[in-house]
Scaffold this motif. Structure first.
Motif, PDB file in Angstrom:
ATOM      1  N   ILE A 162       0.878  -1.156   0.028  1.00 32.87           N
ATOM      2  CA  ILE A 162      -0.036   0.250  -0.048  1.00 32.87           C
ATOM      3  C   ILE A 162       0.846   1.326   0.040  1.00 32.87           C
ATOM      4  O   ILE A 162       0.518   2.122  -0.552  1.00 32.87           O
ATOM      5  CB  ILE A 162      -1.208  -0.012   1.128  1.00 32.87           C
ATOM      6  N   SER A 163       1.842   1.205   0.674  1.00 30.81           N
ATOM      7  CA  SER A 163       2.758   2.391   0.829  1.00 30.81           C
ATOM      8  C   SER A 163       3.537   2.412  -0.557  1.00 30.81           C
ATOM      9  O   SER A 163       3.504   3.721  -0.911  1.00 30.81           O
ATOM     10  CB  SER A 163       4.097   2.238   1.927  1.00 30.81           C
ATOM     11  N   ALA A 164       3.823   1.658  -1.349  1.00 31.41           N
ATOM     12  CA  ALA A 164       4.487   1.703  -2.745  1.00 31.41           C
ATOM     13  C   ALA A 164       3.502   2.338  -3.651  1.00 31.41           C
ATOM     14  O   ALA A 164       3.557   3.276  -4.378  1.00 31.41           O
ATOM     15  CB  ALA A 164       4.987   0.297  -3.103  1.00 31.41           C
ATOM     16  N   GLY A 171      -2.562   8.501  -2.387  1.00 34.51           N
ATOM     17  CA  GLY A 171      -3.516   7.957  -1.616  1.00 34.51           C
ATOM     18  C   GLY A 171      -4.684   7.855  -1.893  1.00 34.51           C
ATOM     19  O   GLY A 171      -5.697   7.073  -0.814  1.00 34.51           O
ATOM     20  N   ARG A 172      -5.279   8.710  -2.934  1.00 33.25           N
ATOM     21  CA  ARG A 172      -6.807   8.667  -2.809  1.00 33.25           C
ATOM     22  C   ARG A 172      -7.467   7.141  -3.135  1.00 33.25           C
ATOM     23  O   ARG A 172      -8.630   6.729  -2.638  1.00 33.25           O
ATOM     24  CB  ARG A 172      -7.248   9.481  -4.235  1.00 33.25           C
ATOM     25  N   HIS A 173      -6.727   6.351  -3.877  1.00 31.46           N
ATOM     26  CA  HIS A 173      -7.473   4.825  -4.023  1.00 31.46           C
ATOM     27  C   HIS A 173      -6.827   4.089  -3.026  1.00 31.46           C
ATOM     28  O   HIS A 173      -7.330   3.153  -2.687  1.00 31.46           O
ATOM     29  CB  HIS A 173      -7.155   4.587  -5.335  1.00 31.46           C
ATOM     30  N   ALA A 174      -5.573   4.173  -2.572  1.00 36.38           N
ATOM     31  CA  ALA A 174      -4.819   3.379  -1.618  1.00 36.38           C
ATOM     32  C   ALA A 174      -5.499   3.115  -0.154  1.00 36.38           C
ATOM     33  O   ALA A 174      -5.416   2.166   0.472  1.00 36.38           O
ATOM     34  CB  ALA A 174      -3.260   3.570  -1.909  1.00 36.38           C
ATOM     35  N   ARG A 175      -5.839   4.557   0.303  1.00 40.95           N
ATOM     36  CA  ARG A 175      -6.170   4.555   1.578  1.00 40.95           C
ATOM     37  C   ARG A 175      -7.514   3.876   1.904  1.00 40.95           C
ATOM     38  O   ARG A 175      -7.668   3.214   2.915  1.00 40.95           O
ATOM     39  CB  ARG A 175      -6.537   5.971   2.110  1.00 40.95           C
ATOM     40  N   THR A 213      -1.930   4.863   7.095  1.00 39.46           N
ATOM     41  CA  THR A 213      -3.244   5.315   6.713  1.00 39.46           C
ATOM     42  C   THR A 213      -3.521   6.873   7.033  1.00 39.46           C
ATOM     43  O   THR A 213      -4.098   7.395   6.230  1.00 39.46           O
ATOM     44  CB  THR A 213      -4.268   4.392   7.442  1.00 39.46           C
ATOM     45  N   GLY A 214      -3.058   7.177   8.144  1.00 39.01           N
ATOM     46  CA  GLY A 214      -3.134   8.489   8.623  1.00 39.01           C
ATOM     47  C   GLY A 214      -2.540   9.363   7.867  1.00 39.01           C
ATOM     48  O   GLY A 214      -2.747  10.703   7.184  1.00 39.01           O
ATOM     49  N   TYR A 215      -1.234   9.195   7.115  1.00 39.07           N
ATOM     50  CA  TYR A 215      -0.230   9.873   6.170  1.00 39.07           C
ATOM     51  C   TYR A 215      -1.222  10.069   4.998  1.00 39.07           C
ATOM     52  O   TYR A 215      -1.331  11.113   4.297  1.00 39.07           O
ATOM     53  CB  TYR A 215       0.879   9.133   5.999  1.00 39.07           C
ATOM     54  N   MET A 216      -1.841   8.952   4.487  1.00 38.94           N
ATOM     55  CA  MET A 216      -2.703   9.211   3.168  1.00 38.94           C
ATOM     56  C   MET A 216      -3.869  10.009   3.476  1.00 38.94           C
ATOM     57  O   MET A 216      -4.301  10.700   2.515  1.00 38.94           O
ATOM     58  CB  MET A 216      -2.944   7.918   2.829  1.00 38.94           C
TER      59      MET A 216
END
Length: 448
Positions: A162-164, A171-175, A213-216
Protein backbone atom coordinates in the motif's frame (compact mmCIF):
# COMPACT_ATOMS: atom_id res chain seq x y z
CA UNK A 1 -41.34 28.87 25.30
CA UNK A 2 -39.21 29.11 28.43
CA UNK A 3 -36.33 31.52 28.72
CA UNK A 4 -32.97 30.04 27.75
CA UNK A 5 -30.26 29.70 30.37
CA UNK A 6 -27.11 31.68 29.45
CA UNK A 7 -24.06 29.53 28.65
CA UNK A 8 -21.81 30.51 31.57
CA UNK A 9 -19.00 28.24 30.37
CA UNK A 10 -18.81 29.84 26.95
CA UNK A 11 -18.99 33.29 28.56
CA UNK A 12 -15.96 32.46 30.73
CA UNK A 13 -13.98 31.11 27.78
CA UNK A 14 -14.72 34.15 25.64
CA UNK A 15 -13.66 36.45 28.47
CA UNK A 16 -10.43 34.46 28.87
CA UNK A 17 -9.70 34.73 25.15
CA UNK A 18 -10.00 38.51 25.10
CA UNK A 19 -11.93 38.32 21.83
CA UNK A 20 -14.81 40.53 20.86
CA UNK A 21 -17.93 38.76 19.63
CA UNK A 22 -16.97 39.61 16.06
CA UNK A 23 -13.41 38.26 16.40
CA UNK A 24 -14.77 35.05 17.91
CA UNK A 25 -17.17 34.59 15.00
CA UNK A 26 -14.40 35.23 12.46
CA UNK A 27 -12.18 32.63 14.16
CA UNK A 28 -14.93 30.00 13.97
CA UNK A 29 -15.51 30.85 10.30
CA UNK A 30 -11.78 30.40 9.57
CA UNK A 31 -11.68 26.99 11.23
CA UNK A 32 -14.79 26.03 9.30
CA UNK A 33 -13.12 27.01 6.04
CA UNK A 34 -10.40 24.44 6.76
CA UNK A 35 -13.07 21.73 6.61
CA UNK A 36 -14.68 23.09 3.45
CA UNK A 37 -17.57 24.79 5.27
CA UNK A 38 -18.53 28.30 4.17
CA UNK A 39 -19.68 29.78 7.47
CA UNK A 40 -20.90 33.36 7.82
CA UNK A 41 -21.27 33.79 11.57
CA UNK A 42 -21.10 37.29 13.01
CA UNK A 43 -21.34 38.91 16.43
CA UNK A 44 -25.10 38.33 16.61
CA UNK A 45 -24.58 34.55 16.32
CA UNK A 46 -22.08 34.67 19.19
CA UNK A 47 -24.54 36.64 21.29
CA UNK A 48 -27.14 33.92 20.72
CA UNK A 49 -24.64 31.21 21.74
CA UNK A 50 -23.79 33.09 24.94
CA UNK A 51 -27.49 33.51 25.70
CA UNK A 52 -27.94 29.74 25.56
CA UNK A 53 -28.69 28.90 21.93
CA UNK A 54 -26.71 25.76 21.13
CA UNK A 55 -24.55 25.86 17.96
CA UNK A 56 -25.32 23.13 15.45
CA UNK A 57 -23.64 19.81 16.28
CA UNK A 58 -21.49 20.17 13.15
CA UNK A 59 -20.22 23.55 14.36
CA UNK A 60 -19.48 22.74 18.01
CA UNK A 61 -16.08 21.11 17.32
CA UNK A 62 -15.13 24.21 15.30
CA UNK A 63 -16.00 26.47 18.23
CA UNK A 64 -13.88 24.34 20.57
CA UNK A 65 -10.95 24.31 18.16
CA UNK A 66 -11.04 28.08 17.63
CA UNK A 67 -10.94 28.63 21.39
CA UNK A 68 -8.21 26.03 21.89
CA UNK A 69 -5.98 27.70 19.30
CA UNK A 70 -6.46 31.08 20.94
CA UNK A 71 -5.96 29.85 24.51
CA UNK A 72 -3.16 27.41 23.72
CA UNK A 73 -4.78 24.51 25.58
CA UNK A 74 -7.50 21.90 25.03
CA UNK A 75 -11.08 23.07 25.54
CA UNK A 76 -13.61 20.36 26.39
CA UNK A 77 -17.29 20.23 25.46
CA UNK A 78 -18.25 20.34 29.12
CA UNK A 79 -16.10 23.42 29.71
CA UNK A 80 -17.86 25.18 26.82
CA UNK A 81 -21.29 24.16 28.06
CA UNK A 82 -21.91 21.75 25.17
CA UNK A 83 -23.49 18.30 25.57
CA UNK A 84 -20.95 15.51 25.72
CA UNK A 85 -20.57 12.80 23.07
CA UNK A 86 -19.01 9.89 24.98
CA UNK A 87 -18.53 7.74 21.89
CA UNK A 88 -16.04 10.20 20.50
CA UNK A 89 -14.20 11.06 23.73
CA UNK A 90 -10.58 9.94 23.63
CA UNK A 91 -9.89 6.98 25.87
CA UNK A 92 -13.57 6.15 26.45
CA UNK A 93 -13.65 3.20 24.07
CA UNK A 94 -12.25 -0.30 23.86
CA UNK A 95 -9.03 0.44 21.89
CA UNK A 96 -9.65 -2.28 19.32
CA UNK A 97 -13.33 -1.45 18.95
CA UNK A 98 -12.21 2.13 18.41
CA UNK A 99 -9.82 1.04 15.69
CA UNK A 100 -12.51 -0.96 13.90
CA UNK A 101 -15.01 1.89 14.20
CA UNK A 102 -12.47 4.32 12.78
CA UNK A 103 -11.84 2.04 9.81
CA UNK A 104 -15.56 1.52 9.22
CA UNK A 105 -16.30 5.23 9.27
CA UNK A 106 -13.39 5.93 6.93
CA UNK A 107 -14.66 3.30 4.50
CA UNK A 108 -18.12 4.92 4.54
CA UNK A 109 -17.89 8.52 3.28
CA UNK A 110 -21.40 9.28 4.56
CA UNK A 111 -20.16 8.83 8.14
CA UNK A 112 -16.96 10.86 7.95
CA UNK A 113 -18.66 13.84 9.56
CA UNK A 114 -18.47 11.91 12.83
CA UNK A 115 -14.68 12.02 12.58
CA UNK A 116 -14.29 15.72 11.93
CA UNK A 117 -12.58 14.57 8.76
CA UNK A 118 -11.26 17.94 7.66
CA UNK A 119 -10.58 19.60 11.02
CA UNK A 120 -7.00 19.71 12.28
CA UNK A 121 -6.91 20.22 16.05
CA UNK A 122 -3.96 21.79 17.85
CA UNK A 123 -5.72 20.79 21.09
CA UNK A 124 -5.64 17.07 20.33
CA UNK A 125 -4.44 15.09 23.34
CA UNK A 126 -1.31 13.24 22.22
CA UNK A 127 -0.69 10.22 24.48
CA UNK A 128 2.78 10.07 25.98
CA UNK A 129 4.85 6.90 25.96
CA UNK A 130 3.98 5.91 29.58
CA UNK A 131 0.28 6.38 28.76
CA UNK A 132 0.24 3.87 25.92
CA UNK A 133 2.62 1.13 27.04
CA UNK A 134 0.58 -2.00 27.69
CA UNK A 135 -2.77 -0.32 27.03
CA UNK A 136 -4.08 -3.29 25.02
CA UNK A 137 -3.19 -5.94 27.58
CA UNK A 138 -6.82 -6.19 28.70
CA UNK A 139 -7.95 -7.37 25.28
CA UNK A 140 -5.05 -9.64 24.43
CA UNK A 141 -7.11 -12.80 24.18
CA UNK A 142 -9.91 -13.00 21.67
CA UNK A 143 -12.31 -15.39 20.07
CA UNK A 144 -10.26 -16.23 16.97
CA UNK A 145 -7.73 -18.99 16.45
CA UNK A 146 -4.11 -18.52 17.36
CA UNK A 147 -1.98 -16.34 15.05
CA UNK A 148 1.72 -16.66 14.23
CA UNK A 149 4.58 -14.77 12.63
CA UNK A 150 3.24 -15.64 9.16
CA UNK A 151 0.23 -13.44 9.90
CA UNK A 152 2.52 -10.62 11.03
CA UNK A 153 4.44 -10.92 7.75
CA UNK A 154 1.14 -10.70 5.88
CA UNK A 155 0.31 -7.36 7.55
CA UNK A 156 3.83 -6.03 6.97
CA UNK A 157 3.82 -7.06 3.31
CA UNK A 158 0.38 -5.52 2.75
CA UNK A 159 1.53 -2.27 4.37
CA UNK A 160 4.61 -2.20 2.14
CA UNK A 161 2.46 -2.74 -0.96
CA UNK A 162 0.00 0.00 0.00
CA UNK A 163 2.88 2.36 0.79
CA UNK A 164 4.43 1.71 -2.63
CA UNK A 165 1.08 2.41 -4.31
CA UNK A 166 0.76 5.61 -2.30
CA UNK A 167 4.23 6.82 -3.32
CA UNK A 168 3.64 6.10 -6.99
CA UNK A 169 -0.05 6.90 -7.44
CA UNK A 170 -1.19 8.89 -4.41
CA UNK A 171 -3.41 7.86 -1.53
CA UNK A 172 -6.88 8.55 -2.92
CA UNK A 173 -7.34 4.94 -4.02
CA UNK A 174 -4.84 3.29 -1.67
CA UNK A 175 -6.31 4.54 1.62
CA UNK A 176 -9.68 2.75 1.27
CA UNK A 177 -7.71 -0.46 0.74
CA UNK A 178 -5.83 0.18 3.98
CA UNK A 179 -9.04 0.93 5.90
CA UNK A 180 -10.70 -2.26 4.63
CA UNK A 181 -7.63 -4.32 5.55
CA UNK A 182 -7.66 -2.82 9.06
CA UNK A 183 -11.31 -3.79 9.53
CA UNK A 184 -11.30 -7.23 7.98
CA UNK A 185 -7.88 -8.61 8.89
CA UNK A 186 -5.77 -6.55 11.29
CA UNK A 187 -8.33 -5.95 14.05
CA UNK A 188 -9.32 -9.65 14.20
CA UNK A 189 -5.61 -10.57 14.31
CA UNK A 190 -5.19 -8.26 17.31
CA UNK A 191 -8.00 -10.06 19.16
CA UNK A 192 -6.66 -13.53 18.42
CA UNK A 193 -4.57 -15.53 20.86
CA UNK A 194 -0.80 -15.44 20.25
CA UNK A 195 2.56 -15.94 21.98
CA UNK A 196 3.93 -12.75 23.55
CA UNK A 197 6.51 -12.04 20.86
CA UNK A 198 4.01 -12.62 18.05
CA UNK A 199 1.51 -10.30 19.73
CA UNK A 200 4.08 -7.54 20.08
CA UNK A 201 5.11 -7.93 16.45
CA UNK A 202 1.45 -7.81 15.33
CA UNK A 203 0.80 -4.67 17.40
CA UNK A 204 3.86 -3.05 15.83
CA UNK A 205 2.76 -4.00 12.31
CA UNK A 206 -0.73 -2.65 12.99
CA UNK A 207 0.75 0.59 14.30
CA UNK A 208 2.77 1.04 11.12
CA UNK A 209 -0.34 0.49 9.00
CA UNK A 210 -2.32 3.05 11.04
CA UNK A 211 0.47 5.57 10.60
CA UNK A 212 0.50 5.03 6.84
CA UNK A 213 -3.30 5.34 6.67
CA UNK A 214 -3.14 8.60 8.60
CA UNK A 215 -0.46 9.89 6.25
CA UNK A 216 -2.67 9.11 3.26
CA UNK A 217 -5.57 10.94 4.93
CA UNK A 218 -3.31 14.00 5.24
CA UNK A 219 -2.66 13.75 1.51
CA UNK A 220 -6.40 14.16 0.90
CA UNK A 221 -6.79 17.05 3.35
CA UNK A 222 -8.76 14.91 5.83
CA UNK A 223 -6.82 16.25 8.78
CA UNK A 224 -9.13 15.29 11.63
CA UNK A 225 -9.30 11.75 10.28
CA UNK A 226 -5.51 11.67 9.95
CA UNK A 227 -5.05 12.74 13.56
CA UNK A 228 -7.28 9.92 14.81
CA UNK A 229 -5.30 7.38 12.82
CA UNK A 230 -2.07 8.84 14.19
CA UNK A 231 -3.32 8.56 17.79
CA UNK A 232 -4.24 4.91 17.15
CA UNK A 233 -0.74 4.37 15.76
CA UNK A 234 0.75 5.84 18.95
CA UNK A 235 -1.43 3.60 21.15
CA UNK A 236 -0.53 0.47 19.20
CA UNK A 237 3.19 1.36 19.14
CA UNK A 238 3.16 1.84 22.89
CA UNK A 239 1.48 -1.50 23.43
CA UNK A 240 4.14 -3.10 21.23
CA UNK A 241 6.91 -1.18 23.03
CA UNK A 242 7.90 -0.02 19.55
CA UNK A 243 9.75 3.27 20.07
CA UNK A 244 10.60 3.58 16.39
CA UNK A 245 7.01 3.71 15.12
CA UNK A 246 5.97 5.86 18.09
CA UNK A 247 8.62 8.46 17.23
CA UNK A 248 7.95 8.21 13.50
CA UNK A 249 4.26 8.89 14.14
CA UNK A 250 4.96 11.93 16.32
CA UNK A 251 7.19 13.26 13.55
CA UNK A 252 4.42 12.63 11.00
CA UNK A 253 2.06 14.64 13.18
CA UNK A 254 4.63 17.43 13.19
CA UNK A 255 4.84 17.33 9.38
CA UNK A 256 1.06 17.66 9.21
CA UNK A 257 1.08 20.61 11.63
CA UNK A 258 3.89 22.51 9.91
CA UNK A 259 2.30 22.10 6.49
CA UNK A 260 -0.87 23.67 7.92
CA UNK A 261 1.07 26.59 9.37
CA UNK A 262 0.94 25.62 13.07
CA UNK A 263 4.66 26.10 13.69
CA UNK A 264 4.68 26.14 17.50
CA UNK A 265 2.59 22.97 17.67
CA UNK A 266 4.74 21.35 14.97
CA UNK A 267 7.95 22.11 16.86
CA UNK A 268 6.47 20.70 20.08
CA UNK A 269 5.66 17.44 18.28
CA UNK A 270 9.03 17.29 16.52
CA UNK A 271 10.85 17.83 19.82
CA UNK A 272 8.71 15.12 21.46
CA UNK A 273 9.64 12.71 18.67
CA UNK A 274 13.33 13.46 19.13
CA UNK A 275 13.09 13.13 22.91
CA UNK A 276 11.30 9.78 22.70
CA UNK A 277 13.75 8.25 20.25
CA UNK A 278 16.02 5.75 22.03
CA UNK A 279 19.68 5.88 20.97
CA UNK A 280 18.90 7.13 17.49
CA UNK A 281 21.40 6.19 14.79
CA UNK A 282 22.62 8.81 12.32
CA UNK A 283 19.93 8.24 9.71
CA UNK A 284 17.15 8.37 12.32
CA UNK A 285 18.74 11.49 13.80
CA UNK A 286 18.72 13.16 10.37
CA UNK A 287 15.09 12.07 9.95
CA UNK A 288 14.13 13.79 13.22
CA UNK A 289 16.41 16.84 13.11
CA UNK A 290 15.33 17.78 9.59
CA UNK A 291 11.75 18.10 10.79
CA UNK A 292 12.84 20.04 13.87
CA UNK A 293 14.63 22.46 11.54
CA UNK A 294 11.54 23.02 9.38
CA UNK A 295 9.26 23.55 12.39
CA UNK A 296 11.74 25.87 14.13
CA UNK A 297 12.04 27.98 10.98
CA UNK A 298 8.27 28.38 10.86
CA UNK A 299 8.27 29.71 14.43
CA UNK A 300 10.78 32.38 13.35
CA UNK A 301 13.74 30.88 15.22
CA UNK A 302 16.43 31.25 12.56
CA UNK A 303 19.30 30.15 14.80
CA UNK A 304 17.60 26.98 16.03
CA UNK A 305 16.46 26.11 12.52
CA UNK A 306 19.96 26.38 11.08
CA UNK A 307 21.42 24.45 14.03
CA UNK A 308 18.95 21.58 13.54
CA UNK A 309 19.55 21.64 9.79
CA UNK A 310 23.31 21.37 10.27
CA UNK A 311 22.74 18.50 12.72
CA UNK A 312 20.61 16.71 10.10
CA UNK A 313 23.25 17.23 7.40
CA UNK A 314 26.04 15.92 9.62
CA UNK A 315 23.96 12.91 10.61
CA UNK A 316 23.11 12.12 6.98
CA UNK A 317 26.80 12.23 6.09
CA UNK A 318 27.44 9.66 8.81
CA UNK A 319 24.64 7.36 7.73
CA UNK A 320 25.79 3.93 6.64
CA UNK A 321 24.14 4.19 3.22
CA UNK A 322 22.53 7.10 1.44
CA UNK A 323 21.17 4.84 -1.29
CA UNK A 324 18.46 3.40 0.96
CA UNK A 325 15.88 5.78 2.46
CA UNK A 326 14.81 5.52 6.09
CA UNK A 327 11.03 5.90 6.23
CA UNK A 328 11.30 7.68 2.86
CA UNK A 329 14.00 9.96 4.35
CA UNK A 330 16.97 10.27 2.04
CA UNK A 331 19.16 13.04 0.55
CA UNK A 332 16.16 14.29 -1.46
CA UNK A 333 14.15 14.67 1.76
CA UNK A 334 17.04 16.42 3.51
CA UNK A 335 17.39 18.88 0.64
CA UNK A 336 13.64 19.50 0.80
CA UNK A 337 13.98 20.41 4.48
CA UNK A 338 16.91 22.66 3.62
CA UNK A 339 14.75 24.35 0.99
CA UNK A 340 11.93 24.92 3.45
CA UNK A 341 14.26 26.38 6.07
CA UNK A 342 15.94 28.66 3.51
CA UNK A 343 12.59 29.90 2.26
CA UNK A 344 11.24 30.60 5.74
CA UNK A 345 14.32 32.61 6.74
CA UNK A 346 14.04 34.68 3.57
CA UNK A 347 16.63 33.01 1.33
CA UNK A 348 14.46 32.25 -1.71
CA UNK A 349 17.47 31.75 -4.00
CA UNK A 350 18.95 29.20 -1.60
CA UNK A 351 15.57 27.52 -1.34
CA UNK A 352 15.34 27.13 -5.12
CA UNK A 353 18.83 25.64 -5.30
CA UNK A 354 18.05 23.14 -2.54
CA UNK A 355 14.79 22.11 -4.23
CA UNK A 356 16.58 21.62 -7.54
CA UNK A 357 19.11 19.37 -5.81
CA UNK A 358 16.28 17.50 -4.07
CA UNK A 359 14.65 16.86 -7.45
CA UNK A 360 17.94 15.70 -8.94
CA UNK A 361 18.57 13.02 -6.31
CA UNK A 362 14.98 11.88 -5.69
CA UNK A 363 14.29 8.17 -6.28
CA UNK A 364 11.92 7.52 -9.20
CA UNK A 365 9.49 5.56 -7.01
CA UNK A 366 8.45 8.75 -5.18
CA UNK A 367 6.32 10.08 -8.02
CA UNK A 368 3.77 11.90 -5.86
CA UNK A 369 6.50 13.80 -4.03
CA UNK A 370 8.13 14.65 -7.37
CA UNK A 371 4.93 16.28 -8.66
CA UNK A 372 4.28 18.27 -5.50
CA UNK A 373 7.82 19.45 -5.01
CA UNK A 374 8.36 20.40 -8.64
CA UNK A 375 5.21 22.50 -8.47
CA UNK A 376 6.49 24.15 -5.29
CA UNK A 377 9.86 24.77 -6.94
CA UNK A 378 8.10 26.49 -9.83
CA UNK A 379 6.20 28.73 -7.40
CA UNK A 380 9.48 29.88 -5.88
CA UNK A 381 11.08 30.40 -9.27
CA UNK A 382 8.14 32.62 -10.15
CA UNK A 383 8.58 34.51 -6.86
CA UNK A 384 12.12 35.37 -8.06
CA UNK A 385 10.71 36.64 -11.35
CA UNK A 386 11.93 33.67 -13.40
CA UNK A 387 8.72 33.13 -15.35
CA UNK A 388 10.20 31.03 -18.15
CA UNK A 389 12.04 28.71 -15.75
CA UNK A 390 8.86 28.35 -13.65
CA UNK A 391 6.82 27.36 -16.71
CA UNK A 392 9.42 24.77 -17.66
CA UNK A 393 9.35 23.30 -14.15
CA UNK A 394 5.55 23.22 -14.04
CA UNK A 395 5.55 21.32 -17.34
CA UNK A 396 7.79 18.66 -15.78
CA UNK A 397 5.33 18.38 -12.87
CA UNK A 398 2.46 17.98 -15.32
CA UNK A 399 4.29 15.09 -17.01
CA UNK A 400 3.61 12.88 -13.97
CA UNK A 401 0.50 14.58 -12.60
CA UNK A 402 -2.11 12.53 -14.55
CA UNK A 403 -0.64 9.35 -13.04
CA UNK A 404 -1.36 10.24 -9.42
CA UNK A 405 -4.45 10.78 -7.28
CA UNK A 406 -3.45 13.21 -4.54
CA UNK A 407 -5.32 16.05 -2.87
CA UNK A 408 -2.09 17.89 -2.08
CA UNK A 409 -0.92 17.61 -5.69
CA UNK A 410 -4.31 18.93 -6.83
CA UNK A 411 -3.89 21.90 -4.49
CA UNK A 412 -0.48 22.72 -5.97
CA UNK A 413 -1.87 22.63 -9.50
CA UNK A 414 -4.79 24.87 -8.61
CA UNK A 415 -2.27 27.27 -7.09
CA UNK A 416 -0.31 27.19 -10.34
CA UNK A 417 -3.36 28.29 -12.33
CA UNK A 418 -4.06 31.05 -9.82
CA UNK A 419 -0.49 32.38 -9.92
CA UNK A 420 -0.42 32.39 -13.71
CA UNK A 421 -3.53 34.55 -14.17
CA UNK A 422 -1.65 37.89 -14.30
CA UNK A 423 0.63 36.56 -17.07
CA UNK A 424 -2.05 35.46 -19.53
CA UNK A 425 -0.57 37.50 -22.39
CA UNK A 426 2.66 35.52 -22.29
CA UNK A 427 2.80 32.76 -24.92
CA UNK A 428 4.55 30.26 -22.62
CA UNK A 429 1.99 30.85 -19.92
CA UNK A 430 -0.93 30.37 -22.32
CA UNK A 431 0.53 27.08 -23.50
CA UNK A 432 0.94 25.89 -19.92
CA UNK A 433 -2.59 26.95 -18.99
CA UNK A 434 -4.07 25.20 -22.02
CA UNK A 435 -2.25 22.01 -21.10
CA UNK A 436 -3.12 22.13 -17.41
CA UNK A 437 -6.78 23.18 -17.35
CA UNK A 438 -8.24 19.88 -18.62
CA UNK A 439 -6.21 17.99 -16.00
CA UNK A 440 -6.79 20.04 -12.83
CA UNK A 441 -10.04 19.40 -10.93
CA UNK A 442 -11.95 22.32 -9.52
CA UNK A 443 -12.12 22.66 -5.76
CA UNK A 444 -15.28 21.09 -4.39
CA UNK A 445 -16.42 22.93 -1.30
CA UNK A 446 -19.11 21.89 1.12
CA UNK A 447 -21.62 24.65 1.78
CA UNK A 448 -23.59 25.30 4.92
Amino acid sequence: MGKRTPNAGLVRLLRESGWTHGRFAMAVNRVGAETGLRLKYDESAVSHWLDGTMPRSQVRPLVLEALARKLGRPVTRREAGFPSTPALEAGSEDPLEGLMDLGRQDADPSRRGLLGAGLFSVALTVPGWPDVVGRLEAVQKGELSRIGMADVRTVTAMTDRISALDDQFGGRHARPMAAAFLINSVAPFLRADAPHEVRRAMLSAASDLCYLTGYMAVDEGLHGLAQRYYVKALELAGSAEDHLTYCTTLRGMSVQAVDLGHGVHALRLADAAAAASPQAGPRMRAFLAGQQAHAAAQTGSRRDALTYLQEAEVAMDKAESQSKPFGSYDPASLNYHAAQVRYLIGDVVGSVRAMQESDRVRFDVFRRARVRHRALLAERQLALGHLEAACTTWHTALDDYPLIQSGRADDRMREMLRLLRPYGKNRLVRELQERARPMVPSKVEEKS
